[in-house]
Design a protein around this motif. Structure first.
Motif, PDB file in Angstrom:
ATOM      1  N   ILE A   1      21.901  56.423  37.213  1.00 49.54           N
ATOM      2  CA  ILE A   1      21.602  56.231  38.624  1.00 49.54           C
ATOM      3  C   ILE A   1      20.781  54.958  38.740  1.00 49.54           C
ATOM      4  O   ILE A   1      19.769  54.807  38.050  1.00 49.54           O
ATOM      5  N   GLU A   2      21.202  54.037  39.609  1.00 50.08           N
ATOM      6  CA  GLU A   2      20.532  52.754  39.710  1.00 50.08           C
ATOM      7  C   GLU A   2      19.508  52.739  40.837  1.00 50.08           C
ATOM      8  O   GLU A   2      19.625  53.488  41.816  1.00 50.08           O
TER       9      GLU A   2
ATOM     10  N   ALA B   1      16.785  56.627  44.506  1.00 51.72           N
ATOM     11  CA  ALA B   1      16.257  56.369  43.167  1.00 51.72           C
ATOM     12  C   ALA B   1      15.229  55.240  43.223  1.00 51.72           C
ATOM     13  O   ALA B   1      15.528  54.133  43.679  1.00 51.72           O
TER      14      ALA B   1
ATOM     15  N   PRO C   1      29.838  60.970  41.666  1.00 52.46           N
ATOM     16  CA  PRO C   1      29.888  59.889  42.662  1.00 52.46           C
ATOM     17  C   PRO C   1      30.817  60.289  43.799  1.00 52.46           C
ATOM     18  O   PRO C   1      31.908  60.808  43.574  1.00 52.46           O
TER      19      PRO C   1
ATOM     20  N   ASP D   1      19.913  53.671  44.723  1.00 52.04           N
ATOM     21  CA  ASP D   1      21.062  54.548  44.980  1.00 52.04           C
ATOM     22  C   ASP D   1      20.657  55.714  45.875  1.00 52.04           C
ATOM     23  O   ASP D   1      19.539  56.232  45.785  1.00 52.04           O
TER      24      ASP D   1
ATOM     25  N   TRP E   1      25.513  59.695  45.357  1.00 50.90           N
ATOM     26  CA  TRP E   1      25.656  60.656  44.261  1.00 50.90           C
ATOM     27  C   TRP E   1      25.423  62.051  44.822  1.00 50.90           C
ATOM     28  O   TRP E   1      24.403  62.285  45.471  1.00 50.90           O
TER      29      TRP E   1
ATOM     30  N   HIS F   1      30.297  52.971  40.109  1.00 47.79           N
ATOM     31  CA  HIS F   1      30.342  54.384  39.749  1.00 47.79           C
ATOM     32  C   HIS F   1      31.487  54.673  38.789  1.00 47.79           C
ATOM     33  O   HIS F   1      31.665  55.808  38.373  1.00 47.79           O
TER      34      HIS F   1
ATOM     35  N   GLY G   1      25.982  49.794  43.177  1.00 45.65           N
ATOM     36  CA  GLY G   1      26.218  51.001  43.946  1.00 45.65           C
ATOM     37  C   GLY G   1      27.581  51.040  44.607  1.00 45.65           C
ATOM     38  O   GLY G   1      27.889  51.980  45.313  1.00 45.65           O
TER      39      GLY G   1
ATOM     40  N   LEU H   1      21.105  59.609  46.822  1.00 46.20           N
ATOM     41  CA  LEU H   1      21.518  60.905  46.292  1.00 46.20           C
ATOM     42  C   LEU H   1      21.470  61.926  47.419  1.00 46.20           C
ATOM     43  O   LEU H   1      20.535  61.930  48.231  1.00 46.20           O
TER      44      LEU H   1
ATOM     45  N   ASP I   1      15.982  52.715  37.888  1.00 47.73           N
ATOM     46  CA  ASP I   1      17.135  53.190  37.141  1.00 47.73           C
ATOM     47  C   ASP I   1      16.744  54.434  36.346  1.00 47.73           C
ATOM     48  O   ASP I   1      15.672  54.475  35.724  1.00 47.73           O
TER      49      ASP I   1
ATOM     50  N   HIS J   1      24.740  60.584  34.019  1.00 43.73           N
ATOM     51  CA  HIS J   1      25.126  59.381  34.751  1.00 43.73           C
ATOM     52  C   HIS J   1      23.929  58.454  34.884  1.00 43.73           C
ATOM     53  O   HIS J   1      22.783  58.900  34.979  1.00 43.73           O
TER      54      HIS J   1
ATOM     55  N   VAL K   1      26.467  66.010  38.340  1.00 41.64           N
ATOM     56  CA  VAL K   1      26.242  64.936  39.300  1.00 41.64           C
ATOM     57  C   VAL K   1      27.548  64.163  39.451  1.00 41.64           C
ATOM     58  O   VAL K   1      28.194  63.846  38.452  1.00 41.64           O
TER      59      VAL K   1
END
Length: 419
Positions: free
Chosen positions: A323-324, A312, A55, A327, A65, A22, A17, A329, A315, A321, A53
């Motif tokens: 997203i892990e 998130a 970063p 993360d 994000w 990113h 992250g 958002l 993953d 993208h 989306v």
């Protein structure tokens, strides 16, 4: 021999992250001078560079994000199993990169309220809030709105001039909500500054959040000792069995979200009326409704520009993208409403279309929509009836706004009227 540095994107020790994860060491900040004066310019640049989306960096260079696309925004808001509201899974928080006194904490961190939880915990707490708000409506929101609208106007009605942000929209929703919660008018007026400072962020956010919590904590204890016909007593006596912290957190939630969004929305509606003669004449002649104007504003300049936050659960791919897990958002309500995929021509009328993102969506959609709409309808109606010849006192192009990460606020709305 491994010659990777700890900050290399391929290093096993690199924090997930971080900016390199990113794909860029130079991420766009959603705070600072440019964000304060041209947030929509930033949204559009990010859309061109990254798609739906992007970063970004939040205050203190915290990674997130920003969801810019309407459809991706709905996907996030409608799917709490993929994108949870529980900030305890936020990786930067878990791994100690965000301190407890960080200015993002009042907006993003976990609290014992319905907004911070999903599933059964959310349903239990949301039910108590919904019941309390319905009872408030039944006790007379429109009556409170009429009383305080007239009281605010009384303070400047004989002067022929006013600033409808500082003198009217900035205070009116808070005074009404204070009455609903069981606070005194003096406490309500004191809370206006603290509420604004929390949304503004910066060094003062934590201190003012503490002021809000202290006032609402005292209110909770007063109402526990002396119950009344108010929202606070309703939470204390609700069958969901809220504890002290849960009650205070929900009072904070209703007060902060209800005041800031309604105040900003009211100011923008008044701006639209006073900068377009056809809107004003349409209202006074009955050919146009306040509801239609509110819908237009909620599409083009929603009171909350960016909604915090979702996390998130695992993953996942979103907007092209990766997203892990863990993360953060943040949801771009303003850029989502202007997404060219759903609004190729933003000048086309949106009258009658209520599918905007201004009230959020999904399980956490704003529960106080009808209250906010009632306040604005009464506020506009009383103002136009009380102040004959109401007109803007400066050229429309001189009106300015200042944005934080979360909202863009009209600085002032100077007007003149007959006495």
């Amino acid at each position: 021999m491994n010659d990777q540095s700890p900050d290399s994107p391929d290093s096993p020790d690199a924090p997930r992250g971080c900016p390199v994860a990113h794909g860029s060491a130079e991420l766009t900040r959603l705070y600072g001078p440019e964000a304060a004066t041209d947030p929509f310019g930033i949204y559009e640049r990010l859309r061109k560079e990254h798609g739906s989306v992007a970063p970004v960096l939040l205050e203190g260079d915290v990674n997130a994000w920003l969801v810019l696309g309407y459809r991706d925004g709905r996907r996030v808001l409608d799917n709490p199993r993929q994108f949870a509201r529980d900030a305890r899974i936020w990786r930067d928080w878990r791994e100690g990169r965000v301190a407890e006194n960080h200015p993002l904490v009042p907006m993003v961190a976990w609290r014992p309220d319905c907004v911070s939880q999903d599933g059964e915990a959310h349903r239990r707490l949301r039910g108590a809030v919904n019941d309390g708000l319905q009872a408030a409506v039944a006790r007379g929101i429109r009556r409170h709105a009429t009383y305080f609208a007239n009281k605010q106007i009384d303070a400047f009605a004989d002067k022929g001039r006013a600033d409808l942000v500082a003198d009217y929209a900035g205070y009116l929703p808070m005074l009404i909500l204070a009455r609903v919660l069981g606070l005194s008018e003096t406490e309500g007026r004191r809370l206006v500054e603290s509420n604004a400072m929390v949304f503004q962020g910066g060094e003062e956010a934590i201190r003012h959040d503490g002021i809000i919590r202290e006032i609402l904590g005292d209110l909770t204890e007063r109402k526990r000792a002396e119950p009344g016909s108010d929202f606070t007593t309703g939470l204390l006596e609700h069958h969901a069995g809220l504890d002290h912290d849960e009650v205070v957190s929900h009072l904070r939630l209703v007060l902060m979200a209800g005041h800031s969004t309604t105040s900003n929305l009211l100011a923008r509606v008044l701006q639209l009326i006073l900068t377009d003669a056809s809107r004003l004449s349409g209202l006074t002649s009955g050919q146009l409704t306040i509801t239609a104007l509110v819908e237009e504003v909620m599409w083009n300049s929603p009171p909350l520009s960016v909604l915090p936050g979702r996390f998130a659960v695992s993953d996942v791919e979103l907007g092209g993208h990766r997203i892990e897990e863990g993360d953060l958002l943040v949801l771009g309500l303003a850029p989502g409403n202007l997404d060219p995929e759903i609004r190729p021509d933003p000048d086309v009328s949106v009258q009658g279309n209520e599918s905007h993102l201004a009230f959020s969506a999904g399980p956490h959609e704003c529960p106080g929509q009808s209250i906010g709409m009632s306040i604005i309808q009464i506020a506009v109606d009383v103002l136009l009836h009380r102040l004959p010849g109401l007109r803007l006192a400066v050229p429309a192009e001189e009106l300015t706004s200042t944005a934080s990460t979360w909202m863009s606020v009209l600085d002032s709305l100077p007007v003149e009227f007959a006495v």
